[in-house]
Design an enzyme around this catalytic site. Sequence first.
Site, PDB file in Angstrom:
ATOM      1  N   CYS A 123      45.226  37.754-104.237  1.00 15.42           N
ATOM      2  CA  CYS A 123      44.835  38.135-102.887  1.00 15.42           C
ATOM      3  C   CYS A 123      43.551  37.365-102.566  1.00 15.42           C
ATOM      4  CB  CYS A 123      44.685  39.642-102.713  1.00 15.42           C
ATOM      5  SG  CYS A 123      43.350  40.394-103.633  1.00 15.42           S
ATOM      6  N   CYS A 199      48.459  39.629-100.218  1.00 16.11           N
ATOM      7  CA  CYS A 199      47.835  39.720 -98.897  1.00 16.11           C
ATOM      8  C   CYS A 199      48.236  38.501 -98.088  1.00 16.11           C
ATOM      9  CB  CYS A 199      46.318  39.874 -98.976  1.00 16.11           C
ATOM     10  SG  CYS A 199      45.398  38.374 -99.323  1.00 16.11           S
ATOM     11  N   CYS A 207      47.595  26.244-101.717  1.00 16.01           N
ATOM     12  CA  CYS A 207      47.239  26.321-103.138  1.00 16.01           C
ATOM     13  C   CYS A 207      47.901  25.162-103.863  1.00 16.01           C
ATOM     14  CB  CYS A 207      47.726  27.636-103.764  1.00 16.01           C
ATOM     15  SG  CYS A 207      46.722  29.054-103.319  1.00 16.01           S
TER      16      CYS A 207
END
Length: 282
Positions: A123, A199, A207
């Site tokens: 998250c 989230c 990423c």
Amino acid sequence: MELEIPNRLATLGHPQRLAVFRLLMRRYPDRVPATELAKALGLKPNTLSTYVNALMHAGLVSQERVGTSLRYAIDMDAARETIDYLLHDCCRGRPEICHPDALSTANRDIPMTDRKHNVLFICTGNSARSIFAESILRDLAGDRFEVYSAGTKPRTDLNPFALEVLKQKGHDVSVLRSKNIAEFQGPDAPVFDFVFTVCNQAANEECASWQGQPISAHWGLPDPVKVEGSDAEKSLAFHQTYGALRNRMIGFTALPLASLDRMSLQRAVDDIGQTKEQGPST
């Protein structure tokens, strides 16, 4: 097909349209509000509208109106069709030619083995939701999973309401700490079998790809940290988040990992992420 695929590829050749497509891929199977897409990508509403209209015209994205909100999702059949075309046409039906690691540890046709699996929950702050997920799965099935959590922008301290809920539920909080996702992206990091975002903000962020091609899914839940009101109201929000995550962990641990192929397992974890939030866990 001969015209449709080149049109899709041309549409994705625009950097910002590709950014919209990639964000929706990370959020699949969610339908993401236009306002959230625009905010995540730093786009003006009319600019976003131009990009998603192009993606819709190419058949890559679908639109749904919910009240006054427009929501968008990937058309996964079209996305797969486009990717399959590239693999079979450009890679001669052998994906390992184009991506040597594509089948090394994540062959779609090989069932998951009955070993201990590495799981990472992500998250933004790594102070509540991902910490809940880490604790719950470790206590439910620590003999089957090595469990970790991290944040894209971790807070210095864990949320006190989250810690209190975990203590009330009997979890050991002494092993918990807030961690940056970078800790799990180096050469000595564990090779993950599963990576889950819990989230929306973390799922919306770019990423680096994970080594080993883990199965990933988005299990987004509202952030209890943002709930305003009395301490009792805030505590209730944390209990509800804990309960929703615990229900998802129960569903996850019930999956017959050793007997499911990769595609079936991916669908199963996607389905778990679509379960409705539950009330407080007892």
